[in-house]
Design a protein around this motif. Structure first.
Motif, PDB file in Angstrom:
ATOM      1  N   ASP B 213       0.515  -1.293  -0.051  1.00 54.35           N
ATOM      2  CA  ASP B 213      -0.096   0.054   0.346  1.00 54.35           C
ATOM      3  C   ASP B 213       0.816   0.793  -0.044  1.00 54.35           C
ATOM      4  O   ASP B 213       0.294   2.364  -0.855  1.00 54.35           O
ATOM      5  N   ARG B 214       1.758   1.070   0.611  1.00 51.65           N
ATOM      6  CA  ARG B 214       2.708   2.906   0.310  1.00 51.65           C
ATOM      7  C   ARG B 214       3.621   3.123  -0.438  1.00 51.65           C
ATOM      8  O   ARG B 214       3.950   4.088  -0.674  1.00 51.65           O
ATOM      9  N   ILE B 215       3.323   1.436  -0.695  1.00 56.68           N
ATOM     10  CA  ILE B 215       4.703   1.881  -2.823  1.00 56.68           C
ATOM     11  C   ILE B 215       3.580   2.359  -3.497  1.00 56.68           C
ATOM     12  O   ILE B 215       3.478   2.928  -4.040  1.00 56.68           O
ATOM     13  N   CYS B 216       1.816   1.603  -3.481  1.00 55.23           N
ATOM     14  CA  CYS B 216       0.698   2.280  -4.477  1.00 55.23           C
ATOM     15  C   CYS B 216       0.570   3.632  -4.434  1.00 55.23           C
ATOM     16  O   CYS B 216       0.295   3.973  -5.570  1.00 55.23           O
ATOM     17  N   LYS B 217       0.988   3.862  -3.351  1.00 55.48           N
ATOM     18  CA  LYS B 217       0.344   5.564  -3.329  1.00 55.48           C
ATOM     19  C   LYS B 217       1.260   6.416  -4.560  1.00 55.48           C
ATOM     20  O   LYS B 217       0.826   7.531  -4.672  1.00 55.48           O
ATOM     21  N   THR B 218       2.870   5.859  -3.916  1.00 56.27           N
ATOM     22  CA  THR B 218       3.293   6.831  -4.258  1.00 56.27           C
ATOM     23  C   THR B 218       3.377   6.618  -5.791  1.00 56.27           C
ATOM     24  O   THR B 218       3.176   7.759  -7.245  1.00 56.27           O
ATOM     25  N   PHE B 219       3.613   5.434  -6.377  1.00 53.71           N
ATOM     26  CA  PHE B 219       3.899   4.832  -8.150  1.00 53.71           C
ATOM     27  C   PHE B 219       2.584   5.114  -8.873  1.00 53.71           C
ATOM     28  O   PHE B 219       2.517   4.505  -9.714  1.00 53.71           O
ATOM     29  N   TYR B 220       1.745   5.399  -7.992  1.00 60.03           N
ATOM     30  CA  TYR B 220       0.092   5.263  -8.503  1.00 60.03           C
ATOM     31  C   TYR B 220      -0.261   3.667  -9.762  1.00 60.03           C
ATOM     32  O   TYR B 220      -0.556   3.451 -10.044  1.00 60.03           O
ATOM     33  N   LEU B 221      -0.241   2.625  -8.068  1.00 55.03           N
ATOM     34  CA  LEU B 221      -0.403   2.123  -8.538  1.00 55.03           C
ATOM     35  C   LEU B 221      -1.663   0.973  -8.097  1.00 55.03           C
ATOM     36  O   LEU B 221      -2.070   0.950  -6.726  1.00 55.03           O
ATOM     37  N   PRO B 222      -3.472   1.102  -8.392  1.00 53.49           N
ATOM     38  CA  PRO B 222      -3.959   0.450  -7.296  1.00 53.49           C
ATOM     39  C   PRO B 222      -4.537  -1.197  -7.796  1.00 53.49           C
ATOM     40  O   PRO B 222      -4.911  -1.007  -6.001  1.00 53.49           O
ATOM     41  N   ALA B 223      -3.640  -1.444  -7.692  1.00 55.24           N
ATOM     42  CA  ALA B 223      -3.967  -2.607  -7.634  1.00 55.24           C
ATOM     43  C   ALA B 223      -2.982  -3.865  -8.101  1.00 55.24           C
ATOM     44  O   ALA B 223      -2.009  -3.791  -9.010  1.00 55.24           O
ATOM     45  N   TRP B 224      -2.591  -5.043  -6.568  1.00 54.91           N
ATOM     46  CA  TRP B 224      -1.285  -5.550  -6.508  1.00 54.91           C
ATOM     47  C   TRP B 224      -2.145  -6.933  -7.117  1.00 54.91           C
ATOM     48  O   TRP B 224      -2.905  -7.162  -6.526  1.00 54.91           O
ATOM     49  N   CYS B 225      -1.816  -8.051  -7.964  1.00 54.20           N
ATOM     50  CA  CYS B 225      -2.301  -9.427  -8.277  1.00 54.20           C
ATOM     51  C   CYS B 225      -0.698 -10.447  -8.330  1.00 54.20           C
ATOM     52  O   CYS B 225       0.370  -9.805  -8.386  1.00 54.20           O
ATOM     53  N   SER B 226      -1.048 -11.817  -8.170  1.00 51.18           N
ATOM     54  CA  SER B 226       0.372 -12.166  -8.684  1.00 51.18           C
ATOM     55  C   SER B 226       0.094 -12.772  -9.962  1.00 51.18           C
ATOM     56  O   SER B 226      -0.784 -12.775 -10.814  1.00 51.18           O
ATOM     57  N   THR B 227       1.473 -13.713  -9.791  1.00 50.31           N
ATOM     58  CA  THR B 227       1.351 -14.488 -11.333  1.00 50.31           C
ATOM     59  C   THR B 227       0.483 -15.621 -11.608  1.00 50.31           C
ATOM     60  O   THR B 227       0.197 -15.648 -12.923  1.00 50.31           O
ATOM     61  N   THR B 228      -0.176 -15.951 -10.972  1.00 49.53           N
ATOM     62  CA  THR B 228      -0.861 -17.223 -10.829  1.00 49.53           C
ATOM     63  C   THR B 228      -2.041 -16.393 -11.920  1.00 49.53           C
ATOM     64  O   THR B 228      -3.250 -16.621 -13.155  1.00 49.53           O
ATOM     65  N   ASP B 229      -2.760 -15.061 -11.369  1.00 50.73           N
ATOM     66  CA  ASP B 229      -3.483 -14.663 -10.902  1.00 50.73           C
ATOM     67  C   ASP B 229      -3.823 -14.492 -12.989  1.00 50.73           C
ATOM     68  O   ASP B 229      -4.817 -13.829 -13.746  1.00 50.73           O
ATOM     69  N   TYR B 230      -3.073 -13.638 -13.554  1.00 49.36           N
ATOM     70  CA  TYR B 230      -2.360 -13.170 -15.368  1.00 49.36           C
ATOM     71  C   TYR B 230      -2.577 -14.698 -15.678  1.00 49.36           C
ATOM     72  O   TYR B 230      -3.597 -14.751 -16.510  1.00 49.36           O
TER      73      TYR B 230
END
Lengths: 121, 308
Positions: B213-230
């Protein structure tokens, strides 16, 4: 934006059937020389939507293109005109207009902005 | 904007549609502000370098740039994209200032169309193409990866190099990638992921989510998922020949190198000139290193082919 790119762009607004070609409203057109490559041009001839190219070129002030593309044998004078229209005319400022919805996509500093608003997707 | 990835679903922002536009604007402004700085110090490839694992040799700046080129080459090779494949037209989704597009256009003689949310990036990418006599092959525009302004199936190689992280709706993102791929064409996604969840695990641990979450805010990343999700998304869309790998070990030297360049005199002056987003971005970089070290963040590649 050059016409080689314009030929590919579509309006993806929800419900629009006639997504392309987009009509060009030109405010500023500049000409940038590009090296002439007949092989590349012959290859592109098969892929280009010809009427869109002719209309686009006219909107940008170039009226030399024939209404119909020639058959298999395309001679150099034709290729030169094709080259100029496809690659050397640059729309710096203006709009791309969806013919069905009337939506205008602005072109600034040569870059089209194709972003849709939330209610359009 | 915080999200939680949970088993069997991909993370989607909870907020309503209007925040998707706000996210797009945030991403555009971030790159409008920071691209010039990156360009000046690192050049035209805005992605991780690919290194031999456990390489202890401290590389020069040019060594890191070579590693960035190697990232492109290794990605193409992993996907089985060789000269013999006769790639004619590439769509570069999240193209930055066009480094990958120009490289691939030169390598394959292919036409490359790049899309980015940042008008500053698109202009710079076009200018660089002109300077490198590639403007007949490559062009760049502002467009949304989730609503690409192209007909179905126009591209035989769809390239997403470190842009997936910015997509709020991974399912829609993947659907669009698949839509614009021609039958028989290939998709290459190289992206920051979080670790795969273990069987029975519903979500990341709270401390892990907090880090992201701390990384998301600065870099404008709304969501992380896993490789498996892709992989599961691609399987659900009937893509073939799905391959994936964890390249986290191969990118380990990258963030320390970026921090080192930020701490040089030139780096510090440029950061101060560039603005708050750049400074915040620089301050967030150690969190990326922490994320990798603790196994929370993974650098993944996922490739596939669209059936004929």
């Amino acid at each position: 934006m050059r016409l080689i790119m314009h030929n590919m762009l579509t309006c993806n607004i929800k419900g629009v059937i006639n997504k392309s070609p987009l009509r060009i409203e030109a405010e500023k057109v500049i000409k940038k020389e590009v090296d002439f490559n007949p092989d590349f041009l012959r290859h592109m001839l098969a892929k280009i939507e010809w009427k869109a190219l002719v209309d686009g070129a006219r909107s940008m002030g170039y009226t030399e293109l024939p209404v119909h593309a020639p058959g298999i044998e395309s001679d150099e004078p034709f290729l030169r005109k094709f080259h100029h229209a496809l690659l050397e005319l640059n729309l710096e400022e203006g709009s791309l207009v969806c013919q069905e919805s009337g939506r205008k996509f602005p072109v600034n500093k040569g870059v089209p902005n194709m972003l849709l608003h939330e209610k359009e997707v | 904007m915080t999200t939680t990835a949970s088993r069997g679903s991909v993370a989607v922002t909870a907020a309503a549609a209007s925040s998707a536009e706000a996210l797009r604007e945030g991403i555009a402004e971030f790159y409008n502000e920071t691209s010039g700085l990156w360009d000046e110090i690192w050049g035209d490839h805005m992605h991780h370098g690919f290194y031999d694992p456990d390489s202890s040799v401290q590389l020069s700046d040019s060594g890191h740039r070579e590693a960035q080129i190697r990232m492109i080459e290794e990605s193409l090779r992993f996907a089985g994209v060789t000269e013999e494949k006769k790639i004619k037209r590439v769509v570069d989704v999240g193209c930055g200032i066009g480094g990958s597009s120009r490289y691939i256009a030169s390598k394959f003689g292919a036409e490359c169309i790049g899309i980015t949310l940042s008008p500053v990036q698109a202009k710079r990418a076009n200018d660089l193409a002109t300077a490198q006599s590639l403007s007949h092959k490559v062009s760049f525009q502002v467009a949304d990866a989730l609503d690409q302004p192209f007909e179905d199936g126009i591209s035989d190689l769809v390239w997403s190099m470190e842009s997936g992280e910015h997509m709020p709706d991974k399912a829609k993102f993947v659907k669009e990638l698949v839509r614009v791929t021609a039958p028989g064409g290939r998709i290459i996604i190289v992206t920051w992921c979080h670790r795969n969840l273990s069987p029975g695990e519903e979500a990341l641990q709270p401390w892990e989510q907090n880090l992201l979450d701390r990384i998301c805010k600065t870099f404008y990343l709304p969501a992380w998922c896993s490789t498996t999700d892709y992989v599961e998304l691609l399987q659900s869309l009937s893509l073939q020949d799905i391959k994936y790998a964890d390249w986290s070990e191969n990118v380990a030297p990258f963030w320390p190198a970026v921090i080192r360049t930020a701490l040089t005199w030139k780096g510090l002056v440029s950061l101060l000139r560039s603005g708050m987003k750049s400074i915040k971005g620089a301050l967030t970089m150690p969190l990326m290193i922490e994320g990798y070290k603790k196994g929370v963040i993974k650098f993944g590649i996922i490739t596939c082919q669209k059936p004929l």
